[in-house]
Design a protein around this motif. Structure first.
Motif, PDB file in Angstrom:
ATOM      1  N   VAL A   5       1.086  -1.300  -0.094  1.00 13.62           N
ATOM      2  CA  VAL A   5       0.146  -0.353   0.144  1.00 13.62           C
ATOM      3  C   VAL A   5       0.467   0.948  -0.077  1.00 13.62           C
ATOM      4  N   MET A   6       0.439   2.244  -0.506  1.00 18.28           N
ATOM      5  CA  MET A   6       1.175   3.665  -0.934  1.00 18.28           C
ATOM      6  C   MET A   6       1.059   4.390  -0.669  1.00 18.28           C
ATOM      7  N   TYR A   7       1.369   5.399  -0.514  1.00 18.74           N
ATOM      8  CA  TYR A   7       0.646   6.605  -0.050  1.00 18.74           C
ATOM      9  C   TYR A   7       1.743   8.094  -0.330  1.00 18.74           C
ATOM     10  N   LEU A   8       1.691   8.864  -0.450  1.00 18.84           N
ATOM     11  CA  LEU A   8       2.464   9.820  -0.984  1.00 18.84           C
ATOM     12  C   LEU A   8       4.015   9.641  -1.354  1.00 18.84           C
ATOM     13  N   ASN A  50       6.007 -11.038   7.624  1.00 18.60           N
ATOM     14  CA  ASN A  50       6.248 -10.499   6.717  1.00 18.60           C
ATOM     15  C   ASN A  50       5.228  -9.843   6.478  1.00 18.60           C
ATOM     16  N   HIS A  51       4.709  -9.565   7.418  1.00 19.65           N
ATOM     17  CA  HIS A  51       3.786  -8.682   7.333  1.00 19.65           C
ATOM     18  C   HIS A  51       4.693  -6.785   7.960  1.00 19.65           C
ATOM     19  N   PHE A  52       4.807  -5.847   6.662  1.00 19.53           N
ATOM     20  CA  PHE A  52       4.933  -4.731   7.207  1.00 19.53           C
ATOM     21  C   PHE A  52       4.014  -3.744   7.400  1.00 19.53           C
ATOM     22  N   VAL A  53       4.840  -2.419   8.429  1.00 20.36           N
ATOM     23  CA  VAL A  53       3.655  -1.487   8.785  1.00 20.36           C
ATOM     24  C   VAL A  53       5.173   0.232   8.712  1.00 20.36           C
ATOM     25  N   ALA A  54       4.635   0.932   8.353  1.00 16.21           N
ATOM     26  CA  ALA A  54       4.481   2.001   8.615  1.00 16.21           C
ATOM     27  C   ALA A  54       4.062   3.111   9.523  1.00 16.21           C
ATOM     28  N   CYS A  55       3.782   2.888  11.015  1.00 12.77           N
ATOM     29  CA  CYS A  55       2.993   3.348  11.483  1.00 12.77           C
ATOM     30  C   CYS A  55       3.178   3.439  13.899  1.00 12.77           C
ATOM     31  N   HIS A  56       3.601   4.853  14.022  1.00  6.94           N
ATOM     32  CA  HIS A  56       3.832   4.900  14.962  1.00  6.94           C
ATOM     33  C   HIS A  56       3.139   4.128  16.159  1.00  6.94           C
ATOM     34  N   ARG A  86       5.568   6.556  -0.017  1.00  2.26           N
ATOM     35  CA  ARG A  86       5.959   5.986   0.608  1.00  2.26           C
ATOM     36  C   ARG A  86       5.212   4.560   0.463  1.00  2.26           C
ATOM     37  N   ILE A  87       5.519   3.534   1.187  1.00  2.19           N
ATOM     38  CA  ILE A  87       4.866   2.328   1.106  1.00  2.19           C
ATOM     39  C   ILE A  87       4.484   2.786   2.803  1.00  2.19           C
ATOM     40  N   VAL A  88       3.439   1.938   3.383  1.00  3.18           N
ATOM     41  CA  VAL A  88       3.037   2.166   4.814  1.00  3.18           C
ATOM     42  C   VAL A  88       2.654   0.638   4.863  1.00  3.18           C
ATOM     43  N   GLU A  89       2.385   0.080   3.867  1.00  2.00           N
ATOM     44  CA  GLU A  89       2.298  -1.958   4.862  1.00  2.00           C
ATOM     45  C   GLU A  89       2.627  -2.570   4.036  1.00  2.00           C
ATOM     46  N   LEU A  90       3.047  -3.914   4.187  1.00  6.56           N
ATOM     47  CA  LEU A  90       2.991  -4.995   3.081  1.00  6.56           C
ATOM     48  C   LEU A  90       2.812  -5.711   3.695  1.00  6.56           C
ATOM     49  N   ALA A  91       2.224  -6.828   2.654  1.00  4.39           N
ATOM     50  CA  ALA A  91       1.677  -7.959   3.607  1.00  4.39           C
ATOM     51  C   ALA A  91       0.863  -9.444   2.521  1.00  4.39           C
ATOM     52  N   THR A  92       1.171 -10.443   2.936  1.00  6.39           N
ATOM     53  CA  THR A  92      -0.034 -11.449   1.513  1.00  6.39           C
ATOM     54  C   THR A  92      -1.324 -10.345   2.141  1.00  6.39           C
ATOM     55  N   LYS A  93      -1.415 -10.985   0.453  1.00 11.06           N
ATOM     56  CA  LYS A  93      -3.113 -10.770   0.441  1.00 11.06           C
ATOM     57  C   LYS A  93      -3.359 -10.878   1.604  1.00 11.06           C
TER      58      LYS A  93
END
Length: 325
Positions: free
Chosen positions: A228-231, A313-319, A233-240
């Motif tokens: 998932v991309m926002y502005l 393998n679940h990546f997230v960019a969130c405080h 940057r990738i903010v979340e990445l995981a299997t479907k």
């Protein structure tokens, strides 16, 4: 799903454009951060879906990966080797792009045969009969007929033109295909046919896809993993399945809430994001999503959260999930 062998690796990729109004200013005073420190891996044989709103940098990212636009910084690896100027030509033989608008990507002055066999003229030494046989074979596999060889793009429907685009992409027998919103210009009934064609071709030719869309239901249909991309940057990445069953980032949650459910008895609460996407020229400090986030914390206005792996393998960019606090 896939054998976890990396095919394409993107590391800390950035693409900034100068936003100067005065052409001859030597020093850029403002920059558009179209792609801002993006890293991910596409594994051999998988489909990685890339989703986000219009203007988030998806198409720029694709063009940088394929070498159509030079990166500001960062590296791209193919089969473990960095893609530099000496390897770019070979990478272009093994990678192809399928475009959003099939009509504008096909030369109206060229016959279908000429369009599809054009890469063969440049990169191979096949004789005329061999080229024709290969083109006819691909036309049939993509759902068209030998009679279509002598026709021109204006004689086909949108769905047929996209089939021609797919045949052209396959003619060099690539391993990696980048799909830039390949069904968004098509009717819903035709979309399903083309998406199924993508899946069939992937099995037959052992293809790896990077599949871009702004439609979550389309990405769900074709992808193994989703970014998932926002502005920029990738903010979340995981299997479907992980992304749909355990959506974490507030932006991803809002995207999920917009997917229609084909059951009138099920009531679904739609999350409406307030405000507009910030300008990529004047990105806010901290997390770029905090201006529209209903759960923003004070730290979100100060620090940009890195993309961190939480589990499996679940990546997230969130405080909110302790990634950067």
């Amino acid at each position: 799903m896939h054998n976890r062998e990396p095919l394409v690796e993107v590391k800390n990729l950035k693409k900034y454009f100068s936003a100067n109004k005065e052409m001859f200013l030597k020093k850029a005073t403002r920059v558009v951060k179209a792609v801002d420190d993006v890293s991910f891996t596409v594994y051999k044989g998988e489909t990685l879906g890339l989703i986000g709103e219009s203007g988030c940098g998806k198409s720029t990212l694709l063009r940088v990966i394929l070498g159509l636009v030079a990166a500001t910084s960062g590296e791209i690896y193919y089969k473990g080797s960095i893609i530099d100027k000496t390897r770019l030509k070979n990478f272009r033989k093994e990678s192809q792009m399928i475009f959003q608008d099939p009509y504008s990507s096909l030369d109206p002055r060229m016959s279908i045969q000429r369009i599809i066999e054009e890469p063969l003229r440049i990169h191979t030494k096949l004789d005329r009969k061999e080229k024709t046989n290969l083109v006819v074979s691909l036309l049939k596999k993509t759902g068209l007929a030998e009679d279509d060889l002598k026709k021109y793009p204006h004689e086909f429907s949108g769905g047929q033109r996209q089939r021609i685009g797919i045949a052209r992409a396959l003619v060099m027998n690539p391993e990696f295909i980048v799909c830039d919103e390949p069904v968004s210009a098509l009717d819903m009934s035709i979309q399903a046919q083309i998406l199924n064609l993508f899946k069939n071709m992937q099995k037959e030719f052992n293809l790896t896809y990077l599949f871009v869309s702004h439609d979550m239901s389309v990405v769900k249909h074709v992808s193994d993993r989703i970014a998932v991309m926002y502005l920029g940057r990738i903010v979340e990445l995981a299997t479907k399945h992980t992304l749909f069953d355990n959506t974490l980032h507030p932006y991803s949650v809002a995207l999920m809430s917009a997917i229609p459910i084909p059951d009138p008895t099920v009531k679904k609460k739609r999350i409406l994001l307030e405000g507009d996407i910030p300008s990529p020229i004047d990105t806010p400090p901290g997390c770029s999503f905090h201006t529209r986030c209903l759960q923003a914390l004070p730290i979100c206005r100060q620090q940009t959260p890195p993309l961190k792996e939480l589990a499996g393998n679940h990546f997230v960019a969130c405080h909110l999930f302790g990634s950067g606090g």
